[in-house]
Enzyme design. Structure first.
Site, mmCIF file in Angstrom:
data_model
loop_
_atom_site.group_PDB
_atom_site.id
_atom_site.type_symbol
_atom_site.label_atom_id
_atom_site.label_comp_id
_atom_site.label_asym_id
_atom_site.label_seq_id
_atom_site.Cartn_x
_atom_site.Cartn_y
_atom_site.Cartn_z
ATOM 1 N N TRP A 1 -12.446 5.054 1.707
ATOM 2 C CA TRP A 1 -11.632 4.974 2.922
ATOM 3 C C TRP A 1 -12.254 5.896 3.938
ATOM 4 O O TRP A 1 -12.166 7.101 3.706
ATOM 5 C CB TRP A 1 -10.120 5.462 2.389
ATOM 6 C CG TRP A 1 -9.350 5.377 3.693
ATOM 7 C CD1 TRP A 1 -8.752 6.230 4.620
ATOM 8 C CD2 TRP A 1 -8.552 4.244 4.127
ATOM 9 N NE1 TRP A 1 -8.188 5.669 5.764
ATOM 10 C CE2 TRP A 1 -7.992 4.366 5.289
ATOM 11 C CE3 TRP A 1 -8.509 2.903 3.884
ATOM 12 C CZ2 TRP A 1 -7.197 3.398 5.922
ATOM 13 C CZ3 TRP A 1 -7.804 1.793 4.310
ATOM 14 C CH2 TRP A 1 -7.150 2.063 5.248
ATOM 15 N N TYR B 1 -6.877 16.175 0.374
ATOM 16 C CA TYR B 1 -5.589 16.877 0.874
ATOM 17 C C TYR B 1 -5.174 17.611 -0.050
ATOM 18 O O TYR B 1 -4.510 18.836 0.115
ATOM 19 C CB TYR B 1 -4.687 15.491 0.826
ATOM 20 C CG TYR B 1 -4.661 14.666 1.735
ATOM 21 C CD1 TYR B 1 -4.730 15.104 3.185
ATOM 22 C CD2 TYR B 1 -4.926 13.230 1.677
ATOM 23 C CE1 TYR B 1 -4.703 14.062 4.179
ATOM 24 C CE2 TYR B 1 -5.133 12.252 2.729
ATOM 25 C CZ TYR B 1 -5.101 12.927 4.009
ATOM 26 O OH TYR B 1 -5.278 12.026 5.184
ATOM 27 N N ASN C 1 0.791 -1.171 -0.146
ATOM 28 C CA ASN C 1 -0.122 0.095 0.014
ATOM 29 C C ASN C 1 0.962 1.335 -0.034
ATOM 30 O O ASN C 1 1.709 1.475 1.037
ATOM 31 C CB ASN C 1 -0.800 0.043 1.177
ATOM 32 C CG ASN C 1 -1.637 1.208 1.406
ATOM 33 O OD1 ASN C 1 -2.883 1.391 0.475
ATOM 34 N ND2 ASN C 1 -1.424 2.126 2.250
ATOM 35 N N GLU C 2 0.712 2.077 -0.795
ATOM 36 C CA GLU C 2 1.508 3.414 -0.968
ATOM 37 C C GLU C 2 2.708 3.438 -0.620
ATOM 38 O O GLU C 2 3.204 4.172 0.227
ATOM 39 C CB GLU C 2 0.495 4.263 -0.238
ATOM 40 C CG GLU C 2 -0.544 4.652 -0.350
ATOM 41 C CD GLU C 2 -1.196 5.811 -0.204
ATOM 42 O OE1 GLU C 2 -0.785 6.589 0.868
ATOM 43 O OE2 GLU C 2 -2.349 6.677 -0.557
ATOM 44 N N LYS D 1 -11.999 10.149 8.380
ATOM 45 C CA LYS D 1 -12.614 9.685 7.157
ATOM 46 C C LYS D 1 -13.831 8.626 7.403
ATOM 47 O O LYS D 1 -14.456 8.393 6.029
ATOM 48 C CB LYS D 1 -11.662 9.148 6.077
ATOM 49 C CG LYS D 1 -10.773 10.270 5.906
ATOM 50 C CD LYS D 1 -9.580 10.066 4.595
ATOM 51 C CE LYS D 1 -8.641 10.813 4.461
ATOM 52 N NZ LYS D 1 -7.662 11.096 5.723
HETATM 53 C C1 GCB Z 1 -3.790 6.626 2.550
HETATM 54 C C2 GCB Z 1 -3.337 5.250 3.264
HETATM 55 C C3 GCB Z 1 -4.341 5.237 4.539
HETATM 56 C C4 GCB Z 1 -4.520 6.265 5.129
HETATM 57 C C5 GCB Z 1 -5.219 7.365 4.395
HETATM 58 C C6 GCB Z 1 -5.488 8.757 4.760
HETATM 59 O O1 GCB Z 1 -3.464 6.586 1.292
HETATM 60 O O2 GCB Z 1 -3.186 4.194 2.713
HETATM 61 O O3 GCB Z 1 -3.684 4.081 5.188
HETATM 62 O O4 GCB Z 1 -5.238 6.279 6.346
HETATM 63 O O5 GCB Z 1 -4.332 7.447 3.187
HETATM 64 O O6 GCB Z 1 -6.541 8.761 5.283
HETATM 65 O O7 GCB Z 1 -4.776 9.647 4.582
#
Ligand code: GCB
Length: 741
Positions: free
Chosen positions: A512, A438, A376-377, A533
């Site tokens: 998310w 963001y 992931n990322e 979130k």
């Molecule tokens: C992402 C990550 C996740 C974070 C999310 C966020 O890209 O994969 O683990 O919690 O962003 O809320 O910034």
């Protein structure tokens, strides 16, 4: 016969970094705890990034009853279903085993270490630690790395001839069902591993006894007219069992289904189009952390069913077996992954491979799992170099070798260039995008997928993460990015829902996140230590408006109407908007019991009504309705505003004379950066905030895609989200006003 004894009660917990001898000597001084247990339930959720990361001990005396062999040659294994993050196990002072990785199960044979003589003490001591290191994932990520013995621990007594228990925490039995949709039949291959000469398998009422060679046995069964595991509509499960002459037995449920993925048409289940639309979940609960009970898991699944999701991304690590079971039973298609996240560690390769081996070995029988997530990322804080690529190739090959039936994927960070070679490694792709939260604007999400799909029409692409934080205390009639209002979150998701519905080629989409969760390093949006979130609050007590948007779009079973803005009671405006989410085709609005308007539509309904005092609002569709009270207020209710400084800035900026020939906070970063003096002011400001909030700033530095994105943002929008105070914003504006363009 196999005896499983749960030993979750009566552990002595010592929060101390001491030697095994000291731990044994001090056991009586420990706190008595029962499992599941984490030592970070409080300090991992209250912000400050200061939760205890270190070594702790769990000590337990095994009673004579628990360890006495009932038959000659019986062996006793220890089963630990989850211990975060690294573990050493001692019995009577001797080290039995160790385990690296906090989310998978492991077992060890205790037999030869036990003292079964009359009156002997058998002390089990488990050192569990979650300290920072450079070999075990995760080390850098946006969630709390809870430490503890946070899943059940069992003793398993088996005859001398038994199914394998130790290797990668295997269940000892493996089922692969291949479905022929035309013939409506399934070929079911059952395998097992054991130290016995033959095995009897049973599937669907049919039994077959086969020899075991080199500890491995295999048999094939055909199920005619197989009832399919058919997603949320009919997740039918079969059972397969394996037996030995010694009496040892293992069984597992399985499903007959076919998954497929098409770059143009998206996901297919059993030959029909089945777009995967759902949410992500962390195993995390307010006040409990990762130490969840079966009841907690079930409650989460109820909420998942209520929203109507047909898929879950179980982030960012292996979840409890009970939860994958619930996914099997409820027909939820799952993305399962290991915590290879954010930061590639030069010394972490072996750990990624062992965590993946365990994930696949322990979870492969779950019909719900469709894909294995490699990382992931991972490029968020690491360069795409040969070591990182090689790590991904090895993981990808490992998945295919251990499980030729499933696809691999990875969740990429938005700033990863789409021509990166890493995207050619997994079978199918996915991106996490946060435009409109963001950085950047909502439309950039649409643009991203359109460009990607046009450029790589032969690749499957999914939307592995998107979301916006909302604190349900905050409200606005003019929601904006960064204001943390429930209304902005809802608006954001309305946009995303449209984006998704217009792009059926997206093989999966995952909000998310379904639930707010702990990220002890966060301090924002009016909460310490939480990522907000979620569509539902951390304690599951409150469903934010955006929850009902998805429920309206996905839940076809339960008719409902939902009035948005119930918590936005005091409204300082002459006329206000009433938004309604519903899965019904028409909604009528009553104000003070008078029918005001009726509307036909889909999912989102919007009405405008005049405000004069306190009003009783009711939305009705057929037999279902929802109601709320709102009030005309003389002044804006301050308690609804998170960033009062930002709100004040907008007011004074509009009122004050700003010289357009000079720079101001309303200019974009791109414009400001082009001027050496103004650019230097910004750089100094960013350096200061980098020192304060390491993670975000680290990612921006030296990243061309991110830099391009930031160049399009106004300084003001950046400041708003940063939570800067009014006086520093004023001061910055004054400095910029002193610099001619
Ligand atoms: C992402 C990550 C996740 C974070 C999310 C966020 O890209 O994969 O683990 O919690 O962003 O809320 O910034």
């Amino acid at each position: 016969m196999r005896r499983i004894v749960c030993i979750d009660q009566n552990w002595q917990f010592l929060k101390a970094d001491i030697s095994p001898e000291q731990a044994a000597a001090n056991a009586a001084r420990g706190e008595t705890v029962s499992l599941p247990h984490t030592w970070n339930a409080a300090d991992g959720q209250d912000g400050g990034n200061d939760y205890h990361r270190g070594n702790c001990w769990y000590i337990r005396r095994l009673t004579a009853e628990e360890i006495t062999a009932e038959t000659e040659g019986e062996r006793l294994f220890l089963e630990v279903n989850g211990a975060a993050m690294s573990v050493e196990v001692y019995l009577n002072g001797r080290k039995i085993t160790e385990h690296r990785g906090g989310y998978s199960a492991f077992r060890a044979d205790l037999t030869d270490f036990l003292d079964r003589s009359e009156g002997a003490e058998n002390m089990l001591a488990i050192a569990v630690h979650n300290e920072e290191n450079d070999t075990v994932y995760p080390q850098k990520a946006d969630f709390t790395f809870y430490g503890g013995l946070y899943r059940s621990v069992n003793l398993i007594a088996v005859p001398e001839a038994h199914f394998e228990l130790v290797k990668d925490g295997t269940p000892g039995i493996r089922v692969t069902a291949e479905v022929d949709l035309e013939k409506k039949s399934a070929t079911v291959t059952v395998e097992s591993w054991q130290n016995a000469p033959e095995v009897t398998f049973e599937v669907n009422g049919e039994t077959r006894t086969v020899p075991s060679a080199d500890g491995h046995a295999r048999a094939e069964f055909v199920i005619e007219n197989a009832r399919l595991w058919d997603g949320i509509d009919d997740p039918y499960l079969y059972t397969a069992a394996a037996r030995l002459a010694s009496g040892d037995e293992v069984s597992t449920r399985f499903g007959c289904r076919v998954f497929a993925c098409d770059p143009e048409k998206g996901f297919f289940l059993n030959g029909r189009s089945y777009p995967l639309r759902g949410v992500s979940r962390h195993q995390d609960l307010k006040g409990k952390g990762n130490a969840l009970s079966l009841e907690d898991h079930k409650k989460d699944m109820e909420i998942i069913r209520e929203i109507g999701a047909n898929t879950l991304r179980l982030a960012h690590y292996q979840h409890a077996q009970e939860f994958y079971d619930l996914c099997d039973e409820n027909g939820i298609v799952v993305w399962a992954e290991i915590p290879y996240i954010t930061l590639h560690m030069a010394k972490g390769r072996e750990n990624t491979l062992s965590q993946m081996r365990e994930l696949v070995t322990q979870c492969a029988n779950h019909p719900s799992i469709a894909v294995w997530g490699l990382s992931n990322e991972i490029t968020a804080a690491s360069a795409v170099n040969e070591d990182l690529l090689e790590n991904h190739r090895l993981l990808n090959d490992l998945c295919h070798r251990l499980d030729p039936t499933r696809l691999t994927t990875m969740a990429n960070v938005f700033m990863l260039e789409t021509d990166s070679p890493i995207l050619t490694i997994p079978d199918i792709n996915s991106y996490n995008l946060y435009f409109g939260w963001y950085l950047g604007e909502l439309d950039q999400n649409d643009e991203f997928f359109d460009e990607y799909h046009a450029k790589y029409p032969e690749r499957c692409i999914g939307f592995s993460e998107y979301g916006a934080d909302a604190n349900p205390a905050y409200h606005s009639s003019h929601p904006e990015k960064g204001d943390y209002t429930e209304e902005y979150q809802a608006l954001y998701h309305e946009h995303m829902l449209k984006l998704i519905e217009a792009r059926p080629y997206l093989w999966a989409t995952h909000v998310w996140n379904l639930f707010d969760f702990a990220a002890d390093g966060r301090d924002e949006g009016g909460k310490h230590g939480e990522n907000q979130k979620g569509l539902v609050t951390f304690d599951r007590s409150l469903k934010k408006d955006a929850f009902y948007l998805y429920k309206a779009a996905w839940n076809r079973k339960e008719a409902f109407v939902h009035l948005c803005g119930k918590r936005y009671v005091n409204r300082a405006e002459e006329e206000t908007e009433i938004r309604v989410y519903s899965n019904q085709p028409a909604v009528s609005l009553y104000v003070d019991d008078v029918l005001t308007a009726s509307q036909e539509g889909r999912t989102v309904f919007s009405f405008r009504i005049p405000l004069s005092g306190e009003h009783y609002i009711r939305a009705v569709s057929g037999d279902v309705q929802d109601s709320m009270i709102i009030r005309k207020a003389a002044e804006p209710d301050e308690s609804y505003i998170f960033n009062k400084a930002a709100a004040a800035v907008t007011n004074w900026f509009d009122a004050e004379e700003n010289d357009p020939a000079c720079f101001s906070i309303m200019d974009t970063l791109g414009e400001i950066r082009q001027h050496p003096q103004a650019g230097a002011v910004i750089d100094a400001m960013m350096a200061k905030s980098a020192a304060e909030r390491g993670d975000v700033a680290d990612a921006v530095k030296d990243n061309p895609a991110l830099q391009r994105m930031m160049a399009r943002m106004t300084l003001m929008s950046l400041l708003k989200q940063s939570g800067a105070d009014e006086e520093s914003i004023r001061q910055l504006n004054r400095i910029l006003q002193g610099i001619k363009k």
